[in-house]
Design a protein around this motif. Structure first.
Motif, mmCIF file in Angstrom:
data_model
loop_
_atom_site.group_PDB
_atom_site.id
_atom_site.type_symbol
_atom_site.label_atom_id
_atom_site.label_comp_id
_atom_site.label_asym_id
_atom_site.label_seq_id
_atom_site.Cartn_x
_atom_site.Cartn_y
_atom_site.Cartn_z
ATOM 1 N N CYS A 66 34.106 46.234 44.993
ATOM 2 C CA CYS A 66 35.484 46.650 44.708
ATOM 3 C C CYS A 66 36.185 47.115 45.987
ATOM 4 C CB CYS A 66 35.498 47.775 43.675
ATOM 5 S SG CYS A 66 34.690 47.330 42.120
ATOM 6 N N PRO A 67 37.499 46.866 46.095
ATOM 7 C CA PRO A 67 38.311 46.104 45.147
ATOM 8 C C PRO A 67 38.053 44.609 45.275
ATOM 9 C CG PRO A 67 39.643 46.727 47.029
ATOM 10 C CD PRO A 67 38.298 47.372 47.224
ATOM 11 N N GLY A 68 38.289 43.907 44.175
ATOM 12 C CA GLY A 68 38.027 42.479 44.172
ATOM 13 C C GLY A 68 39.040 41.714 43.352
ATOM 14 N N LEU A 69 38.601 40.601 42.768
ATOM 15 C CA LEU A 69 39.495 39.687 42.063
ATOM 16 C C LEU A 69 40.239 40.374 40.925
ATOM 17 C CD1 LEU A 69 40.557 36.812 41.523
ATOM 18 C CD2 LEU A 69 38.516 36.419 40.127
ATOM 19 N N SER A 70 39.506 41.083 40.072
ATOM 20 C CA SER A 70 40.156 41.726 38.923
ATOM 21 C C SER A 70 41.186 42.744 39.378
ATOM 22 C CB SER A 70 39.103 42.397 38.030
ATOM 23 O OG SER A 70 38.432 43.431 38.729
ATOM 24 N N ASN A 71 40.880 43.468 40.446
ATOM 25 C CA ASN A 71 41.823 44.467 40.958
ATOM 26 C C ASN A 71 43.085 43.819 41.493
ATOM 27 O OD1 ASN A 71 38.785 45.412 41.892
ATOM 28 N ND2 ASN A 71 39.927 47.019 40.846
ATOM 29 N N TYR A 72 42.921 42.703 42.203
ATOM 30 C CA TYR A 72 44.087 42.006 42.744
ATOM 31 C C TYR A 72 44.967 41.475 41.620
ATOM 32 C CZ TYR A 72 46.977 38.654 45.252
ATOM 33 O OH TYR A 72 48.046 37.956 45.739
ATOM 34 N N LEU A 73 44.347 40.837 40.629
ATOM 35 C CA LEU A 73 45.121 40.254 39.539
ATOM 36 C C LEU A 73 45.823 41.316 38.699
ATOM 37 C CD1 LEU A 73 42.666 37.454 38.327
ATOM 38 C CD2 LEU A 73 44.638 37.232 39.852
ATOM 39 N N ALA A 74 45.202 42.501 38.613
ATOM 40 C CA ALA A 74 45.808 43.589 37.846
ATOM 41 C C ALA A 74 46.754 44.432 38.680
ATOM 42 C CB ALA A 74 44.705 44.483 37.256
ATOM 43 N N GLY A 75 46.856 44.129 39.983
ATOM 44 C CA GLY A 75 47.754 44.870 40.857
ATOM 45 C C GLY A 75 47.290 46.279 41.146
ATOM 46 N N MET A 76 45.972 46.419 41.346
ATOM 47 C CA MET A 76 45.445 47.751 41.616
ATOM 48 C C MET A 76 44.228 47.655 42.515
ATOM 49 S SD MET A 76 43.667 48.367 37.882
ATOM 50 C CE MET A 76 42.911 49.911 38.347
ATOM 51 N N GLY A 77 43.833 48.779 43.093
ATOM 52 C CA GLY A 77 42.592 48.821 43.866
ATOM 53 C C GLY A 77 42.796 48.924 45.354
ATOM 54 N N ALA A 78 43.897 48.409 45.881
ATOM 55 C CA ALA A 78 44.170 48.503 47.310
ATOM 56 C C ALA A 78 44.915 49.797 47.608
ATOM 57 C CB ALA A 78 44.982 47.294 47.772
ATOM 58 N N ILE B 218 27.664 34.910 57.327
ATOM 59 C CA ILE B 218 27.702 33.474 57.612
ATOM 60 C C ILE B 218 29.028 33.115 58.258
ATOM 61 C CG2 ILE B 218 27.618 31.175 56.573
ATOM 62 C CD1 ILE B 218 25.995 32.608 54.268
ATOM 63 N N PRO B 219 29.021 32.534 59.434
ATOM 64 C CA PRO B 219 30.278 32.169 60.105
ATOM 65 C C PRO B 219 31.165 31.306 59.215
ATOM 66 C CG PRO B 219 28.418 31.893 61.596
ATOM 67 C CD PRO B 219 27.835 32.163 60.239
ATOM 68 N N ASN B 220 32.453 31.610 59.206
ATOM 69 C CA ASN B 220 33.478 30.856 58.478
ATOM 70 C C ASN B 220 33.477 31.079 56.972
ATOM 71 O OD1 ASN B 220 34.307 29.486 60.905
ATOM 72 N ND2 ASN B 220 32.562 28.101 60.642
ATOM 73 N N LEU B 221 32.565 31.915 56.448
ATOM 74 C CA LEU B 221 32.495 32.119 55.000
ATOM 75 C C LEU B 221 32.922 33.536 54.623
ATOM 76 C CD1 LEU B 221 31.780 31.069 52.181
ATOM 77 C CD2 LEU B 221 29.415 31.832 52.576
ATOM 78 N N TYR B 222 33.887 33.621 53.700
ATOM 79 C CA TYR B 222 34.375 34.888 53.187
ATOM 80 C C TYR B 222 34.136 34.941 51.681
ATOM 81 C CZ TYR B 222 36.711 35.498 57.670
ATOM 82 O OH TYR B 222 36.965 35.634 59.016
ATOM 83 N N LEU B 223 34.035 36.165 51.170
ATOM 84 C CA LEU B 223 33.795 36.360 49.737
ATOM 85 C C LEU B 223 34.907 37.206 49.137
ATOM 86 C CD1 LEU B 223 31.908 36.180 47.217
ATOM 87 C CD2 LEU B 223 30.883 38.333 48.006
ATOM 88 N N LEU B 224 35.415 36.759 47.996
ATOM 89 C CA LEU B 224 36.302 37.570 47.172
ATOM 90 C C LEU B 224 35.489 37.988 45.955
ATOM 91 C CD1 LEU B 224 38.998 38.817 46.402
ATOM 92 C CD2 LEU B 224 39.714 36.601 45.489
ATOM 93 N N PRO B 225 34.944 39.213 45.952
ATOM 94 C CA PRO B 225 34.084 39.647 44.845
ATOM 95 C C PRO B 225 34.873 39.811 43.554
ATOM 96 C CG PRO B 225 34.549 41.488 46.306
ATOM 97 C CD PRO B 225 35.131 40.268 46.958
ATOM 98 N N SER B 226 34.157 40.030 42.466
ATOM 99 C CA SER B 226 34.798 40.089 41.154
ATOM 100 C C SER B 226 35.603 41.353 40.938
ATOM 101 C CB SER B 226 33.739 39.968 40.064
ATOM 102 O OG SER B 226 32.808 41.032 40.197
ATOM 103 N N GLY B 227 35.211 42.451 41.584
ATOM 104 C CA GLY B 227 35.909 43.715 41.372
ATOM 105 C C GLY B 227 35.392 44.425 40.131
ATOM 106 N N ASN B 228 36.165 45.402 39.663
ATOM 107 C CA ASN B 228 35.787 46.136 38.454
ATOM 108 C C ASN B 228 35.800 45.221 37.236
ATOM 109 O OD1 ASN B 228 37.572 48.334 40.213
ATOM 110 N ND2 ASN B 228 35.706 49.172 39.320
ATOM 111 N N VAL B 229 34.893 45.475 36.296
ATOM 112 C CA VAL B 229 34.822 44.660 35.081
ATOM 113 C C VAL B 229 36.023 44.979 34.200
ATOM 114 C CG1 VAL B 229 33.491 44.076 33.034
ATOM 115 C CG2 VAL B 229 32.306 44.631 35.180
#
Length: 250
Positions: free
Chosen positions: A88-100, A117-128
């Motif tokens: 967190c914050p992750g995908l759910s937080n971004y879509l809900a407009g919260m967490g940042a 890993i070079p060139n690889l980024y992760l957008l985690p799921s965030g809060n359930v």
């Protein structure tokens, strides 16, 4: 970082080579369009979709492409554990407009994690969240993908199993292509047929089916997976490319 990421941990292994071949096949199947977003789903849990999506994202990143891997399985999130980053914050937080720090900000960088890993980024799921399907079908999700396409060469989305919930089917409408992972002696033909039909009914594009968890044999062949929807002409193109690559590597 865990051993699940074999394409990074053991890049010379036979399995890593299979992921590179899978990468090539996907590129061939989308040669008529510029592939920017790829969804990975399965019929049931435990068929290996997260393993496939993670290592496939690594295989693309190894070609000097900027890749972002999105954990869209907000019901059973695990990619942050595999890559050893904060959830967190992750995908759910971004879509809900919260967490940042500034919830009104549209800066996606606050939600992204840089991996080892070079060139690889992760957008985690965030809060359930209580409403994953609603969040994934919202205009904010389409806006997010549009924004990420301007930042990365490829978006790989690890989605939910499609038989149990509709999350992946909803997402298949707004991505360029979808692959379905099926487990050896796990997937029923009727279930797979229904998942493919559901995705096509909403306008999704199926690249093919990855056959996973096949018991190993002494033969080092490419039979570990197959594409169920590859036309014969496309198979000939793929075989021709493999032969060219083999000649170059001699």
């Amino acid at each position: 970082m865990k051993r699940e990421l074999i394409a990074h941990e053991d890049p010379k292994s036979h399995v890593s080579e299979l992921f590179r071949t899978l990468r090539t096949n996907i590129q061939f199947m989308n040669s008529s369009r510029h592939l920017k977003s790829l969804l990975v789903t399965s019929t049931l849990p435990g068929e290996g979709k997260t393993w496939v999506s993670s290592n496939l994202a690594i295989a693309f990143a190894q070609t000097d492409k900027r890749v972002v891997l999105i954990d869209a399985d907000m019901r059973k999130c695990c990619l942050h554990d595999i890559f050893n980053v904060k959830a967190c914050p992750g995908l759910s937080n971004y879509l809900a407009g919260m967490g940042a720090e500034n919830p009104q900000s549209d800066d996606i960088s606050a939600y992204l994690r840089e991996t080892e890993i070079p060139n690889l980024y992760l957008l985690p799921s965030g809060n359930v969240p209580p409403n994953p399907s609603e969040l994934l079908s919202s205009p904010q999700m389409s806006h997010l993908l549009h924004k990420l396409k301007g930042m990365f060469d490829l978006i790989v989305i690890d989605a939910t199993p499609s038989k149990l919930v509709t999350d992946a089917v909803v997402l298949s409408r707004i991505v360029d292509s979808t692959i379905v992972v099926v487990g050896h002696n796990m997937t029923k033909k009727d279930d797979l047929t229904k998942v493919v039909k559901d995705i096509k009914n909403v306008g999704g594009n199926i690249a093919g089916v990855v056959y996973n968890q096949k018991p190993s044999t002494n033969k080092k062949s490419n039979e570990t997976y197959y594409y169920a929807s590859v036309p014969s002409t496309k198979r000939k193109e793929i075989e021709y490319q493999k032969q060219k690559e083999a000649q170059v590597n001699r």
